[in-house]
Scaffold this motif. Sequence first.
Motif, PDB file in Angstrom:
ATOM      1  N   PRO A  37      -5.567  -6.619  20.889  1.00  0.00           N
ATOM      2  CA  PRO A  37      -6.063  -4.918  21.424  1.00  0.00           C
ATOM      3  C   PRO A  37      -4.364  -4.072  21.760  1.00  0.00           C
ATOM      4  O   PRO A  37      -4.220  -5.245  21.634  1.00  0.00           O
ATOM      5  CB  PRO A  37      -6.827  -4.362  22.859  1.00  0.00           C
ATOM      6  CG  PRO A  37      -7.076  -5.582  23.575  1.00  0.00           C
ATOM      7  CD  PRO A  37      -6.997  -6.870  22.636  1.00  0.00           C
ATOM      8  N   SER A  38      -4.400  -2.477  21.261  1.00  0.00           N
ATOM      9  CA  SER A  38      -2.916  -2.589  21.467  1.00  0.00           C
ATOM     10  C   SER A  38      -2.443  -2.371  23.088  1.00  0.00           C
ATOM     11  O   SER A  38      -3.430  -2.401  23.898  1.00  0.00           O
ATOM     12  CB  SER A  38      -3.041  -1.036  21.124  1.00  0.00           C
ATOM     13  OG  SER A  38      -1.915  -0.036  21.725  1.00  0.00           O
ATOM     14  N   GLY A  39      -1.513  -3.083  23.229  1.00  0.00           N
ATOM     15  CA  GLY A  39      -0.707  -3.220  24.834  1.00  0.00           C
ATOM     16  C   GLY A  39      -0.655  -4.509  25.411  1.00  0.00           C
ATOM     17  O   GLY A  39      -0.743  -4.364  26.172  1.00  0.00           O
ATOM     18  N   ALA A  40      -1.515  -5.070  24.891  1.00  0.00           N
ATOM     19  CA  ALA A  40      -2.375  -6.762  25.324  1.00  0.00           C
ATOM     20  C   ALA A  40      -0.599  -7.456  24.961  1.00  0.00           C
ATOM     21  O   ALA A  40      -1.167  -8.604  25.760  1.00  0.00           O
ATOM     22  CB  ALA A  40      -3.228  -7.758  23.669  1.00  0.00           C
ATOM     23  N   GLY A  41       0.617  -7.624  24.194  1.00  0.00           N
ATOM     24  CA  GLY A  41       1.539  -8.096  24.428  1.00  0.00           C
ATOM     25  C   GLY A  41       2.252  -8.763  23.474  1.00  0.00           C
ATOM     26  O   GLY A  41       2.670  -9.445  23.441  1.00  0.00           O
ATOM     27  N   LYS A  42       1.422  -8.775  22.310  1.00  0.00           N
ATOM     28  CA  LYS A  42       1.595  -8.919  20.464  1.00  0.00           C
ATOM     29  C   LYS A  42       3.095  -9.174  20.949  1.00  0.00           C
ATOM     30  O   LYS A  42       3.983 -10.111  20.158  1.00  0.00           O
ATOM     31  CB  LYS A  42       1.309  -8.642  19.922  1.00  0.00           C
ATOM     32  CG  LYS A  42      -0.568  -8.763  19.937  1.00  0.00           C
ATOM     33  CD  LYS A  42      -2.016  -8.632  19.237  1.00  0.00           C
ATOM     34  CE  LYS A  42      -1.297  -6.685  18.278  1.00  0.00           C
ATOM     35  NZ  LYS A  42      -1.711  -5.869  19.644  1.00  0.00           N
ATOM     36  N   SER A  43       3.516  -8.008  19.908  1.00  0.00           N
ATOM     37  CA  SER A  43       5.314  -7.441  20.384  1.00  0.00           C
ATOM     38  C   SER A  43       6.091  -8.111  20.985  1.00  0.00           C
ATOM     39  O   SER A  43       6.753  -8.449  20.876  1.00  0.00           O
ATOM     40  CB  SER A  43       5.077  -6.208  19.735  1.00  0.00           C
ATOM     41  OG  SER A  43       4.589  -5.353  18.721  1.00  0.00           O
ATOM     42  N   THR A  44       5.603  -8.418  22.427  1.00  0.00           N
ATOM     43  CA  THR A  44       7.515  -8.930  23.679  1.00  0.00           C
ATOM     44  C   THR A  44       6.539  -9.886  22.508  1.00  0.00           C
ATOM     45  O   THR A  44       7.615 -10.460  23.345  1.00  0.00           O
ATOM     46  CB  THR A  44       6.242  -8.900  24.803  1.00  0.00           C
ATOM     47  OG1 THR A  44       5.947  -6.952  25.068  1.00  0.00           O
ATOM     48  CG2 THR A  44       7.129  -9.366  26.198  1.00  0.00           C
ATOM     49  N   PHE A  45       5.648 -10.798  23.274  1.00  0.00           N
ATOM     50  CA  PHE A  45       5.588 -12.643  22.477  1.00  0.00           C
ATOM     51  C   PHE A  45       6.150 -12.372  21.425  1.00  0.00           C
ATOM     52  O   PHE A  45       7.150 -13.516  21.135  1.00  0.00           O
ATOM     53  CB  PHE A  45       4.018 -12.663  22.135  1.00  0.00           C
ATOM     54  CG  PHE A  45       3.863 -14.218  22.347  1.00  0.00           C
ATOM     55  CD1 PHE A  45       4.201 -15.319  22.885  1.00  0.00           C
ATOM     56  CD2 PHE A  45       3.657 -14.566  20.733  1.00  0.00           C
ATOM     57  CE1 PHE A  45       3.688 -16.228  22.587  1.00  0.00           C
ATOM     58  CE2 PHE A  45       3.532 -15.736  20.305  1.00  0.00           C
ATOM     59  CZ  PHE A  45       3.465 -16.727  21.861  1.00  0.00           C
ATOM     60  N   LEU A  46       6.389 -12.165  19.928  1.00  0.00           N
ATOM     61  CA  LEU A  46       7.054 -12.167  19.182  1.00  0.00           C
ATOM     62  C   LEU A  46       8.335 -11.728  19.195  1.00  0.00           C
ATOM     63  O   LEU A  46      10.098 -12.078  18.936  1.00  0.00           O
ATOM     64  CB  LEU A  46       7.133 -10.776  18.553  1.00  0.00           C
ATOM     65  CG  LEU A  46       5.885 -11.569  17.550  1.00  0.00           C
ATOM     66  CD1 LEU A  46       4.897 -10.087  15.971  1.00  0.00           C
ATOM     67  CD2 LEU A  46       5.584 -12.770  16.577  1.00  0.00           C
ATOM     68  N   ARG A  47       9.577 -10.115  19.748  1.00  0.00           N
ATOM     69  CA  ARG A  47      10.375 -10.949  21.093  1.00  0.00           C
ATOM     70  C   ARG A  47      11.094 -11.689  21.599  1.00  0.00           C
ATOM     71  O   ARG A  47      12.174 -12.093  21.794  1.00  0.00           O
ATOM     72  CB  ARG A  47      10.603  -9.124  21.631  1.00  0.00           C
ATOM     73  CG  ARG A  47      10.768  -7.685  20.838  1.00  0.00           C
ATOM     74  CD  ARG A  47      11.073  -6.710  21.661  1.00  0.00           C
ATOM     75  NE  ARG A  47      10.124  -6.785  22.359  1.00  0.00           N
ATOM     76  CZ  ARG A  47       8.904  -5.764  23.064  1.00  0.00           C
ATOM     77  NH1 ARG A  47       8.827  -5.134  21.441  1.00  0.00           N
ATOM     78  NH2 ARG A  47       8.491  -5.115  23.935  1.00  0.00           N
ATOM     79  N   LEU A  48       9.606 -12.724  22.702  1.00  0.00           N
ATOM     80  CA  LEU A  48       9.917 -14.024  23.062  1.00  0.00           C
ATOM     81  C   LEU A  48      10.489 -14.489  22.258  1.00  0.00           C
ATOM     82  O   LEU A  48      11.789 -15.727  21.942  1.00  0.00           O
ATOM     83  CB  LEU A  48       8.972 -14.432  24.161  1.00  0.00           C
ATOM     84  CG  LEU A  48       9.427 -13.311  24.765  1.00  0.00           C
ATOM     85  CD1 LEU A  48       7.490 -14.473  26.054  1.00  0.00           C
ATOM     86  CD2 LEU A  48      10.282 -13.537  26.218  1.00  0.00           C
ATOM     87  N   ILE A  49       9.922 -14.865  21.208  1.00  0.00           N
ATOM     88  CA  ILE A  49      10.002 -15.488  19.966  1.00  0.00           C
ATOM     89  C   ILE A  49      11.421 -15.873  19.095  1.00  0.00           C
ATOM     90  O   ILE A  49      12.310 -16.572  19.018  1.00  0.00           O
ATOM     91  CB  ILE A  49       8.981 -16.289  18.947  1.00  0.00           C
ATOM     92  CG1 ILE A  49       7.997 -16.363  19.503  1.00  0.00           C
ATOM     93  CG2 ILE A  49       9.281 -16.454  17.879  1.00  0.00           C
ATOM     94  CD1 ILE A  49       6.171 -16.231  18.581  1.00  0.00           C
ATOM     95  N   LEU A  50      12.041 -13.986  18.943  1.00  0.00           N
ATOM     96  CA  LEU A  50      12.824 -13.678  18.348  1.00  0.00           C
ATOM     97  C   LEU A  50      13.955 -13.862  19.188  1.00  0.00           C
ATOM     98  O   LEU A  50      15.110 -14.213  18.355  1.00  0.00           O
ATOM     99  CB  LEU A  50      13.188 -12.856  17.620  1.00  0.00           C
ATOM    100  CG  LEU A  50      12.201 -12.006  16.456  1.00  0.00           C
ATOM    101  CD1 LEU A  50      11.740 -10.706  16.395  1.00  0.00           C
ATOM    102  CD2 LEU A  50      12.581 -12.879  15.225  1.00  0.00           C
ATOM    103  N   GLY A  51      13.875 -13.977  20.999  1.00  0.00           N
ATOM    104  CA  GLY A  51      15.046 -14.110  21.030  1.00  0.00           C
ATOM    105  C   GLY A  51      15.607 -12.993  21.742  1.00  0.00           C
ATOM    106  O   GLY A  51      16.630 -13.231  22.500  1.00  0.00           O
TER     107      GLY A  51
END
Length: 148
Positions: A37-51
């Motif tokens: 769901p929105s706010g679950a941390g998906k984008s944050t996780f992707l930003r970790l992968i991108l560095g």
Amino acid sequence: MSTLSFRNVWVEYGNQVVLERINLEITSGTFLSIVGPSGAGKSTFLRLILGQERPSQGAVLLDGEPFPAEPGPDRGIVFQRYSVFPHLTVLGNVLLGYELAARPFTARLFGTARKQAVEKSRALIDAVGLGAHCDKYPSALSGGMQQR
């Protein structure tokens, strides 16, 4: 084959915990979907992968070594919204990347340098299956084709 490892990764913004206890191994060639769901941390996780983001706790490792902090050409992302210039053809959109990299102020290549950049651009376009659409503008392409 490379492995990206998340070892007890937490990401916090102040008092807000966005990701907690992430333990995951992703090997080269793995197809991974992240849903929630929105706010679950998906984008944050992707930003970790991108560095682009560092964990508050835990470690992100590439082949057992600390993950480089700066993203390089070995990492990329396909955005939900397309980022193409509507006034440029498929070839023009891809070529612009080479022109900006070589000439950041003028974004123009000439002679042999331009010919080589066009050849590289065409090879990339062929590699993603858009060779037959090289001279089309984004408005003539499907959404998936624009993303590629």
